[in-house]
Design a protein around this motif. Structure first.
Motif, PDB file in Angstrom:
ATOM      1  N   ASN A   1       0.813  -1.206   0.000  1.00  0.00           N
ATOM      2  CA  ASN A   1       0.000   0.000   0.000  1.00  0.00           C
ATOM      3  C   ASN A   1       0.848   1.259   0.000  1.00  0.00           C
ATOM      4  OD1 ASN A   1      -2.662   0.038  -0.238  1.00  0.00           O
ATOM      5  ND2 ASN A   1      -3.113   0.430   1.897  1.00  0.00           N
TER       6      ASN A   1
ATOM      7  N   GLU B   1       2.164   6.957  -6.516  1.00  0.00           N
ATOM      8  CA  GLU B   1       1.165   7.893  -7.009  1.00  0.00           C
ATOM      9  C   GLU B   1       1.517   9.322  -6.622  1.00  0.00           C
ATOM     10  OE1 GLU B   1      -1.120   7.191  -8.988  1.00  0.00           O
ATOM     11  OE2 GLU B   1      -1.249   5.020  -8.858  1.00  0.00           O
TER      12      GLU B   1
ATOM     13  N   PHE C   1       2.356  12.410  -9.278  1.00  0.00           N
ATOM     14  CA  PHE C   1       1.651  13.687  -9.312  1.00  0.00           C
ATOM     15  C   PHE C   1       2.607  14.835  -9.050  1.00  0.00           C
ATOM     16  CE2 PHE C   1      -2.064  16.059  -9.708  1.00  0.00           C
ATOM     17  CZ  PHE C   1      -2.094  17.037  -8.743  1.00  0.00           C
TER      18      PHE C   1
ATOM     19  N   PRO D   1      -4.956  13.884   0.384  1.00  0.00           N
ATOM     20  CA  PRO D   1      -6.233  13.186   0.189  1.00  0.00           C
ATOM     21  C   PRO D   1      -6.231  11.743   0.670  1.00  0.00           C
ATOM     22  CG  PRO D   1      -5.663  14.395  -1.790  1.00  0.00           C
ATOM     23  CD  PRO D   1      -4.475  14.457  -0.890  1.00  0.00           C
ATOM     24  N   TRP D   2      -5.037  11.171   0.903  1.00  0.00           N
ATOM     25  CA  TRP D   2      -5.001   9.809   1.404  1.00  0.00           C
ATOM     26  C   TRP D   2      -5.384   9.757   2.874  1.00  0.00           C
ATOM     27  CZ3 TRP D   2      -3.169   5.250  -1.158  1.00  0.00           C
ATOM     28  CH2 TRP D   2      -2.854   5.473  -2.516  1.00  0.00           C
TER      29      TRP D   2
ATOM     30  N   PRO E   1     -10.927  14.780   0.419  1.00  0.00           N
ATOM     31  CA  PRO E   1     -10.255  15.503  -0.667  1.00  0.00           C
ATOM     32  C   PRO E   1     -10.515  17.007  -0.624  1.00  0.00           C
ATOM     33  CG  PRO E   1     -11.383  13.584  -1.537  1.00  0.00           C
ATOM     34  CD  PRO E   1     -11.739  13.668  -0.096  1.00  0.00           C
ATOM     35  N   VAL E   2     -11.717  17.391  -0.241  1.00  0.00           N
ATOM     36  CA  VAL E   2     -12.052  18.815  -0.236  1.00  0.00           C
ATOM     37  C   VAL E   2     -11.209  19.560   0.787  1.00  0.00           C
ATOM     38  CG1 VAL E   2     -13.857  20.449   0.263  1.00  0.00           C
ATOM     39  CG2 VAL E   2     -14.389  18.399  -1.011  1.00  0.00           C
TER      40      VAL E   2
ATOM     41  N   ASP F   1      -7.566  19.803  -0.350  1.00  0.00           N
ATOM     42  CA  ASP F   1      -7.459  20.832  -1.368  1.00  0.00           C
ATOM     43  C   ASP F   1      -7.158  22.197  -0.752  1.00  0.00           C
ATOM     44  OD1 ASP F   1      -9.761  21.328  -4.165  1.00  0.00           O
ATOM     45  OD2 ASP F   1      -7.573  21.301  -4.034  1.00  0.00           O
ATOM     46  N   ILE F   2      -7.992  22.580   0.202  1.00  0.00           N
ATOM     47  CA  ILE F   2      -7.883  23.921   0.776  1.00  0.00           C
ATOM     48  C   ILE F   2      -6.686  24.025   1.710  1.00  0.00           C
ATOM     49  CG2 ILE F   2      -9.063  25.629   2.177  1.00  0.00           C
ATOM     50  CD1 ILE F   2     -11.648  24.180   1.327  1.00  0.00           C
TER      51      ILE F   2
ATOM     52  N   PHE G   1      -3.341  25.131   0.265  1.00  0.00           N
ATOM     53  CA  PHE G   1      -3.197  26.555  -0.018  1.00  0.00           C
ATOM     54  C   PHE G   1      -3.050  27.377   1.244  1.00  0.00           C
ATOM     55  CE2 PHE G   1      -3.495  26.521  -4.431  1.00  0.00           C
ATOM     56  CZ  PHE G   1      -4.324  25.483  -4.779  1.00  0.00           C
TER      57      PHE G   1
END
Lengths: 346, 406, 285
Positions: C3, C10, C14, C252-253, C257-258, C261-262, C265
């Motif tokens: 895993n 991954e 990215f 995100p792991w 995810p939301v 994302d923020i 930043f």
């Protein structure tokens, strides 16, 4: 709208012979704006209302950039948050009275601007323009992503079906009624801004734009000045956001995001920053041209718009208003011509 | 007239420049009002279509616009409606709700259409229904499969509902896939509401929902999700991620070996148009449940006729498919035509009252009937599996399925 | 264990993608002080050229090889015609490049009809390691990114040309006094930055599919990465890209995810506030 104060500061023998164009431009615009709904069909009046609200939004950016030199790429954050705020008031608490929602919008805009401005502008070292630009851009982007992901705010959908704004039992629907409301608010805010930038506070701002260090040596706390202007700008943006939400009838994440933020920067740059009327002119022209282009050149109109913007940025960096107004008449110049190096950076 | 001309030049421009477009603009006479008509003095009946001609869902929107043009032309060739010709106004909603509202306002306030049909995603429907139905006081027909619970008066839905798509489909999935379900979803109203219904049916049939997650619409990297699916040994991926994310998602799932290990993909909006998003081996065995599949043309002559007419007029990349609202558009327009004929006039209340119980005997996939008082439509449903880039029907409903809404 | 390996792969892939995109942005920002708002659209052009090659019947890798050169050439032309005028005013440069980006983006949108188009990868399928499958193409992207980075570094530090670029970076006035034509240096640098973006777009398009808004997606991440890494050097933006890319892929792991994302930043902005010079300050390589 008399030109107050300028005559006393101008060196004798200069410029008194030159006609003052700015008040003429302002009065003409006002007359055209008032008469418009009588000339246009209902559908175009609705479009014009939207433009008026966007002009108000553009005004907020002109305040922070044209007068305090803060490149805020995130005005949409305040615009959109206020929009969402009033939409939630209408959806969850059934409050649609204009007496509550517009002040609420202003308060939301003010609060967020104080928070973001405080973080970005205050601190030990003065922040660079680039940092503020990117910081506000990121703020706007992050707000967009947050709204997109938060289901309570409707997520990707946004909040649709916002009922009409009410005054007592009268519903203010789109059309001439809403148009005059928006125009009235724009007029009042415009006057207040004009008063602000011509006051002592505005004089300090002018000093700030000319030479930030020198103003600091005089004892003005330049960072606080900036933060105040930023907060006021946020408040005006919030007001515009509240109006927009009720006019369009829905709010969605893009209202918070980068596209809207950049759009308002373009309006002001196009029209001419630091002139207040330039912001209004820029908004009207860009929206009007987009509208006309999209009807007639359905496929390539964004390309044409981009070309137009590029041409103006390249060849007329002071904005379209510079065709009419001299550098001297930029409200708040307080007389003397600006330093030569500022001509390249509007 | 003006609008036809404008729409025409757009088609010509696109077909000229777009490399993949094989479609040639339809001839000038196809859907222009003919002046030498009986009752032409009353003017044409105006039909408004608001759909995604550009954006991630453009593959569906263009198909819908084509269907509308085809049906309107058929009606006009047959003498029009109430003796009057139909005039079509098409606006682009561009998968952008703000642009959509502006363009829909054009239909209502400037063109003053008598009816609007359109919207594909639920977020689009939610954005434009207010300007159409409430502020615009116009009839609105929504043609796409969706999550249900839309009970606004004067808003009629002619696409499948969760009851129609899940009640028979999920038991089939459990039998032909397995009991462990994953619900990867796009973060907006359709997946949220559909998943609530799907979960109920899954659990009622002995299945188990291993996880349910929501992603931003523009997310294109799904490695974390794929990993969760593989490590939890999920049998069925009941997917509600939509373009642009769905292509990379299925690809990443395939590369991780999901299909090789016997997993089953399920996606209720997947039709012939979306088959092209991925390579055939990446979606082998994908199951879908819709009101129509092209392979039905082999045994249903009505479907064959409709499909043939569409393919003749609109060869190219925008296929007549059920997940793209094309069948719902056809159904919606024909039901509306029947309602207007019954009502005898264009007044919104009269047409709505007639549309409430309208029926058509000939539609893609079978006949269709509106359920009185519910503003939703009964239709036949089919379960199909993707094999080698084409669909194979593996299940049919017994007769018309009730939408069970409102 | 497996895993963690897949997760690591991954995240790395990215991160590599972000590094490729930011490399060009960072070089332009460091060299000329301009934040190129059209960088995303250069990525889009790279993707579009690849698509054109594919739909024209050529093998995909031909398009991918051609993309950097074509986009670089366009960058060179644009610099000479337009970008050159913005050097005195970086803020105006941001808006001018935004307008430029708008033109490019909408042109591509018109050309592809507003659709989402897919392009197959030249090296498809997956590589099986033990029982784990990793995407072959993403592996190739990582390899290419590493090669490009090493190539750039060698170019800058070992060659004469690189020496001249570094000189212009560190002290333009002195460089000019020493006889180096800063104008042509700028032109070459911009072209190079554009070419890198074109390469990124070409490599990306099988993964993300071609659509007109492809460029905007990475723009903000790119800017933030450059600021975090530090403007003024070559390694700075790369470091920033590595950090931002890794964070964006890794968070995100462990969370929704939301939120991830923020958070990226917010963390980035807070970091820059307290360390305005970024991770690696200083000019040169």
């Amino acid at each position: 709208m008399a030109e107050s104060g300028l005559a006393g500061i101008l060196p004798a023998g200069q410029a008194t012979a030159r006609r003052k164009v700015l008040p003429i431009v302002e009065i003409l615009s006002l007359i055209v704006a008032v008469v418009l709904p009588f000339v246009l069909q209902d559908y175009l009046t609705v479009f014009a209302t939207r433009v008026v609200i966007l002009a108000l939004f553009a005004l907020s950016f002109d305040l922070v950039w044209g007068y305090a030199g803060i490149m805020s790429f995130g005005q949409a954050l305040f615009f959109g948050s206020a929009g969402y705020g009033v939409a939630l008031l209408a959806r969850d608490l059934n409050i649609t009275s204009i007496l509550v929602v517009l002040p609420a919008g202003m308060l939301i805009g003010l609060t967020f601007a104080l928070l973001l401005g405080g973080f970005l502008l205050l601190g030990r070292h003065p922040s660079t323009v680039i940092f503020v630009a990117l910081g506000t851009l990121t703020g706007s982007y992050a707000a967009d992503r947050l709204a997109r992901g938060w289901y309570y705010l409707g997520g990707q959908n946004g909040i649709p079906s916002i009922p009409s704004m009410t005054l007592g039992s009268y519903e203010i629907t789109e059309g001439p009624a809403y148009y005059y409301l928006a125009l009235g608010i724009l007029f009042v805010v415009y006057l207040l801004c004009r008063f602000l930038v011509r006051s002592q506070f505005g004089l300090a701002l002018a000093g700030l734009r000319e030479n930030e260090q020198r103003i600091a040596f005089f004892g003005y706390r330049s960072q606080h000045l900036k933060a105040i202007v930023f907060a006021v700008g946020g408040m005006v943006a919030g007001l515009a956001g509240g109006l927009y939400a009720f006019h369009e009838g829905f709010v969605w994440p893009n209202m918070l995001g980068v596209v809207f933020s950049t759009q308002v920067v373009l309006y002001v740059l196009f029209g001419g920053s630091g002139t207040l009327i330039g912001a209004v002119v820029g908004a009207v022209i860009i929206e009007g041209v987009s509208f006309w282009l999209s009807d007639n050149y359905r496929d390539i109109w964004p390309i044409l718009l981009g070309v137009l913007l590029l041409l103006v940025i390249l060849f007329r960096p002071l904005g379209l208003i510079s065709f009419v107004l001299g550098e001297r008449e930029r409200v708040g110049s307080f007389g003397g011509p600006p330093k030569g190096s500022r001509d390249a950076a509007p | 007239m003006f609008n036809d001309f404008r729409n025409l030049s757009r088609r010509r421009f696109l077909s000229g420049l777009a490399f993949t477009s094989g479609a040639v603009a339809t001839g000038v006479g196809s859907w222009v009002v003919r002046p030498d008509w009986a009752n032409a003095a009353e003017g044409p009946i105006k039909v408004g279509i608001a759909t995604d001609l550009t954006g991630p869902i453009a593959y569906a929107g263009n198909a819908d616009a084509n269907v509308a043009k085809m049906v309107i032309k058929q009606i006009n060739d047959g003498g029009g409606l109430l003796g009057r010709p139909l005039e079509l106004f098409i606006e682009d909603t561009a998968s952008n709700e703000s642009v959509a509202v502006g363009n829909v306002r054009k239909l209502i306030q400037r063109d003053k259409v008598d009816m609007v049909l359109g919207g594909i995603t639920s977020s689009m429907r939610n954005a434009i229904k207010d300007p159409i139905v409430a502020r615009g006081k116009t009839l609105y027909i929504y043609p796409q499969l969706y999550e249900g619970k839309e009970c606004t008066p004067y808003l009629f839905c002619t696409g499948p509902t969760p009851a129609q798509q899940c009640d028979d489909f999920i038991p089939w999935l459990i039998k032909n896939g397995g009991k462990k379900f994953a619900l990867p979803s796009a973060n907006y109203v359709w997946p949220h509401t559909l998943n609530v219904y799907a979960r109920k049916v899954i659990e009622a049939n002995g299945g188990e929902v291993v996880f349910e997650e929501y992603y931003p619409l523009d997310q294109v990297d799904f490695s974390a999700t794929v990993n969760r699916i593989i490590s939890n040994k999920v049998d069925v991926v009941f997917n509600t991620v939509i373009p642009p994310g769905v292509g990379p998602f299925f690809k990443q799932l395939y590369e991780a070996g999901f299909l090789k290990n016997g997993g089953r993909l399920a996606c209720v909006y997947y039709d012939e148009n979306t088959l092209n998003i991925n390579q055939a081996n990446e979606i082998e065995g994908l199951a879908s449940c819709l009101d129509y599949f092209k392979t039905l043309t082999k045994d249903d002559p009505v479907s064959a006729k409709i499909q043939a007419a569409y393919d003749k007029d609109y060869p190219g990349n925008f296929l007549f498919a059920a997940g793209s609202a094309a069948t719902g558009t056809y159904r919606g327009l024909k039901l509306w035509e029947a309602a207007v004929k019954e009502a005898g006039k264009l007044d919104r209340d009269a047409v709505a009252a007639a549309l409430d119980h309208a029926k058509i005997a000939e539609g893609p996939g079978g006949p269709a009937e509106m359920v009185p008082g519910k503003r939703h439509c009964k239709m036949k449903m089919y379960t199909a599996v993707a094999k080698g880039g084409n669909y194979e029907i593996v299940g049919r409903s017994d007769g018309l399925v009730d939408p069970k809404e409102c | 264990m497996g895993n963690a390996f897949v997760a690591g792969f991954e995240i790395l892939s990215f991160g590599a993608i972000i590094v490729l995109i930011v490399l060009g942005l960072g070089i332009i920002a460091s060299m000329m002080g301009i934040f190129n708002f059209a960088q995303g659209e250069f990525v889009l052009l790279g993707a579009y050229i690849t698509y054109l090659a594919h739909s024209g019947g050529l093998p995909v890798w031909v398009g991918m090889a051609a993309a950097p050169f074509l986009v670089g050439a366009l960058g060179f032309v644009l610099e000479a015609l337009i970008i050159r005028r913005f050097y005195a005013a970086p803020i105006v440069a941001m808006l001018g490049t935004y307008a430029l980006g708008l033109i490019i983006r909408e042109s591509v949108r018109g050309l592809i009809g507003g659709l989402y188009l897919s392009v197959p990868e030249p090296v498809g399928g997956s590589i099986d390691i033990g029982g784990l499958h990793i995407s072959a193409w993403r592996f190739v992207i990582i390899v290419i990114t590493l090669l490009v980075m090493i190539g750039c570094y060698l170019l800058l530090s070992r060659t004469n040309f690189g020496l001249r670029i570094r000189a212009t970076l560190e002290n333009p006035a002195l460089a000019r006094a020493s006889g180096i034509s800063t104008a042509s240096m700028y032109g070459t640098t911009f072209a190079f930055g554009a070419a890198l973006a074109g390469l990124a777009g070409a490599l990306l398009v099988p993964v993300f599919s071609l659509f007109a808004d492809l460029g905007i997606r990475f723009l903000i991440q790119g800017f933030v990465a450059v600021m975090v890494g530090g403007v003024g050097s070559f390694m700075g933006p790369v470091a920033g890209a590595a950090v931002i890319g890794t964070l964006s892929a890794a968070l995100p792991w462990v969370m929704a995810p939301v939120v991830a994302d923020i958070l990226v930043f917010v963390l980035a902005i807070v970091f820059i506030k307290f360390r305005p010079q970024g991770l690696l300050s200083g000019k040169g390589v």
